[in-house]
Design a protein around this motif. Structure first.
Motif, short mmCIF file in Angstrom:
data_model
loop_
_atom_site.label_atom_id
_atom_site.label_comp_id
_atom_site.label_asym_id
_atom_site.label_seq_id
_atom_site.Cartn_x
_atom_site.Cartn_y
_atom_site.Cartn_z
N SER A 47 4.64 0.30 11.45
CA SER A 47 4.22 -1.09 11.31
C SER A 47 4.18 -1.70 12.71
O SER A 47 4.58 -1.06 13.69
CB SER A 47 5.22 -1.87 10.44
OG SER A 47 6.46 -1.96 11.13
N ASP A 48 3.71 -2.93 12.82
CA ASP A 48 3.70 -3.61 14.12
C ASP A 48 5.13 -3.79 14.65
O ASP A 48 5.34 -3.81 15.86
CB ASP A 48 3.01 -4.96 14.01
CG ASP A 48 1.50 -4.82 13.79
OD1 ASP A 48 0.93 -3.79 14.23
OD2 ASP A 48 0.91 -5.73 13.17
N THR A 52 6.03 -0.74 18.88
CA THR A 52 6.13 -1.86 19.83
C THR A 52 5.47 -1.61 21.18
O THR A 52 5.26 -2.56 21.92
CB THR A 52 7.61 -2.21 20.07
OG1 THR A 52 8.28 -1.03 20.54
CG2 THR A 52 8.26 -2.71 18.80
N ALA A 55 -0.17 -1.47 20.98
CA ALA A 55 -0.73 -2.47 20.07
C ALA A 55 -1.81 -1.86 19.18
O ALA A 55 -2.01 -2.31 18.05
CB ALA A 55 -1.29 -3.64 20.86
#
Length: 141
Positions: A47-48, A52, A55
């Motif tokens: 996930s976002d 990290t 992007a």
């Protein structure tokens, strides 16, 4: 993981000298599982929040796997075998020494038990899941 800094594994590795690694990735849910000799070491969903440092991590993780590379500093790996049971209508043709008693077709998510032909030794788990990448290999005894 191609989206986050390298991290130490959350649990200790099995003590056995020979280690069989199993990697699975569900492209739809973005879930990655890594186990060693049957011990689950990593079970995470990309996930976002997890990815990290890249992007554009989805650019890499949403495409099909076409190759696997071992770094030149990897002196422990001996072989690699990959299979995908996406159609759930039989074992991949490349698994020509691996067998199952399962009658096909089966539903996605079905766990199959596999064995090797006589005089061959299965490396990795003897269970594979239809609809996921399953890594297993065999060698002549």
């Amino acid at each position: 993981v191609w989206c986050a800094p390298f991290l130490n594994l959350p649990v200790n590795l099995p003590s056995a000298v020979n280690k069989v690694w199993r990697f699975s990735y569900n492209q739809q849910t973005k879930n990655i599982k890594i186990s060693c000799n049957g011990v689950l070491l990593v079970d995470t969903t990309l996930s976002d929040e997890v990815c990290t440092i890249k992007a554009d991590w989805r650019t890499y993780w949403e495409r099909d796997v076409t190759k696997i590379n071992f770094h030149s500093f990897d002196t422990a790996s001996e072989r690699f075998c990959m299979g995908e049971l996406t159609g759930c209508d039989g074992l991949p043709a490349s698994w020509n020494k691996i067998n199952t008693d399962t009658r096909f077709p089966v539903a996605k998510g079905t766990v199959l038990t596999v064995t090797c032909d006589t005089d061959y030794l299965l490396s990795g788990s003897n269970e594979v899941t239809c609809g996921q990448y399953n890594y297993t290999s065999y060698s002549y005894e």
